[in-house]
Design an enzyme around this catalytic site. Structure first.
Site, PDB file in Angstrom:
ATOM      1  N   MET A  58       1.271  -1.616   0.349  1.00 48.47           N
ATOM      2  CA  MET A  58       0.115   0.036   0.252  1.00 48.47           C
ATOM      3  C   MET A  58       1.325   1.580  -0.026  1.00 48.47           C
ATOM      4  SD  MET A  58      -1.692   0.720   4.581  1.00 48.47           S
ATOM      5  CE  MET A  58      -1.648   2.731   3.135  1.00 48.47           C
ATOM      6  N   TYR A  59       2.111   0.766   0.396  1.00 49.54           N
ATOM      7  CA  TYR A  59       2.671   2.015   0.274  1.00 49.54           C
ATOM      8  C   TYR A  59       4.003   2.804  -0.977  1.00 49.54           C
ATOM      9  CZ  TYR A  59       4.032   0.574   5.304  1.00 49.54           C
ATOM     10  OH  TYR A  59       4.321   0.544   6.099  1.00 49.54           O
ATOM     11  N   SER A  60       2.725   4.383  -1.341  1.00 45.02           N
ATOM     12  CA  SER A  60       3.027   4.731  -2.734  1.00 45.02           C
ATOM     13  C   SER A  60       2.578   4.164  -3.587  1.00 45.02           C
ATOM     14  CB  SER A  60       4.362   5.281  -2.730  1.00 45.02           C
ATOM     15  OG  SER A  60       4.888   6.103  -2.461  1.00 45.02           O
ATOM     16  N   LEU A  61       0.972   3.424  -2.687  1.00 46.47           N
ATOM     17  CA  LEU A  61       0.513   2.639  -3.586  1.00 46.47           C
ATOM     18  C   LEU A  61       1.333   1.491  -4.535  1.00 46.47           C
ATOM     19  CD1 LEU A  61      -2.868   4.833  -4.935  1.00 46.47           C
ATOM     20  CD2 LEU A  61      -2.203   3.147  -3.018  1.00 46.47           C
ATOM     21  N   GLY A  62       2.189   0.529  -4.450  1.00 50.32           N
ATOM     22  CA  GLY A  62       2.886  -0.289  -5.141  1.00 50.32           C
ATOM     23  C   GLY A  62       4.629   0.926  -4.987  1.00 50.32           C
TER      24      GLY A  62
END
Length: 340
Positions: A58-62
């Protein structure tokens, strides 16, 4: 850099874990460093002997996984480093893009492998519990990944101790891979984990790798008061104002600052040294958006606090409401997802 075992796995990890939530895309959160700005942090971490890196899909959406994989390939020897990532939080409102059902776990693992550019993930963690999916299904799906050789070990994140014990018991009874680590909310300002989770992890041989070891930067000594929003992160995600609103919290911060002044060290170093000395703690997950943050963390590994100093740091603490467990509060405090 000192190393230790990750629980009972035999995997050797540095006493510090570099948290990679800060690296990825500033379009996701304004305080996140884009790839080229993140590059020096990986270089310095590897030079200092840090071999443990934690990110999440989920961090920076990948994008965080992509940046982490890219720079570890550049600076590190793959066989020497331990790469951890997480699954649970959704990328958006579309169906089957979040949670801990077998379908999502399997497809999310495949996607993380591609983004990281590796053949196997060393530590695959559930980011929270999924109330919609039976725990038995989640554990079976994780075990499947281990048996397929896509994951070396599995870990869990914040939950109640009774929930964690139930998960361990199910795994043991069914012969499934069991959680080797617990990524929990633990620092000098928030010590509720000492009541049940910490002794449980010690008893079961589970590694504790605490998140927010500096209480969202409060223990770094740069804030002026409780609820200070002087940093970009505190102003935008406001999670620190949800987690740390107890009147005694600032007394703990002041105790750390006083101890640091007496010792001629940084408040962040003292706070991390305390956490590194707690029973069951394997490697705090340290985030950094300035190289000085990383240098302070590296220096903290060598600091030894006396029993008297530990007592002084712990004295102001007062019991808290339990915080940091449920996904809804974390998502609400972090703001809506934004694609980079």
């Amino acid at each position: 850099m000192q190393t230790t075992s990750l629980g009972r796995t035999g995997i050797q990890v540095s006493r510090l874990c570099l948290g990679c939530m800060s690296f990825g895309s500033s379009a996701w959160r304004p305080w996140v460093l884009d790839a080229q700005d993140a590059r020096p942090f990986f270089q310095r971490a590897v030079e200092a002997g840090i071999n443990f890196f934690d990110t999440a899909d989920m961090y920076s959406l990948g994008a965080s996984e992509e940046v982490t994989g890219r720079f570890l390939r550049e600076f590190a020897v793959r066989d020497e480093v331990v790469i951890a990532t997480k699954v649970f939080f959704p990328f958006g409102n579309k169906p089957n893009m979040g949670g801990l059902a077998r379908k999502h776990i399997v497809q999310a693992c495949e996607a993380s492998l591609r983004r990281l550019g590796v053949e196997v993930i060393d530590l695959y963690q559930i980011h929270r519990l999924d109330p919609r999916t039976p725990l038995e299904e989640t554990l079976a799906a994780l075990d499947q990944l281990v048996r397929q050789g896509k994951v070396h070990a599995i870990g869990a994140s914040s939950m109640y101790a009774w929930e964690f014990q139930r998960a361990l018991a199910i795994s043991d009874a069914r012969g499934l891979a069991r959680f080797a680590s617990m990524q929990n909310h633990y620092n000098l300002v928030y010590r509720e984990e000492e009541r049940e989770m910490q002794p449980l992890c010690e008893l079961e041989g589970v590694a504790m790798i605490p998140w927010s070891p500096l209480a969202r930067g409060m223990l770094a000594g740069t804030r002026q008061k409780l609820g200070d929003t002087s940093t970009t992160r505190s102003e935008t995600d406001r999670l620190d104002q949800y987690l740390y609103d107890h009147p005694a919290d600032w007394e703990v911060v002041e105790a750390v600052k006083k101890m640091a002044e007496q010792r001629g060290e940084k408040p962040a170093q003292v706070a991390l040294a305390w956490l590194l000395g707690r029973p069951g703690v394997t490697a705090p997950i340290v985030g950094a958006t300035k190289l000085a943050h990383l240098e302070d963390a590296i220096a903290a590994v060598e600091i030894q606090l006396s029993d008297e100093e530990v007592a002084m740091l712990e004295a102001p603490y007062q019991p808290h409401a339990v915080k940091g467990l449920g996904p809804s509060a974390v998502l609400a405090a972090s703001g809506p997802a934004r694609r980079p």
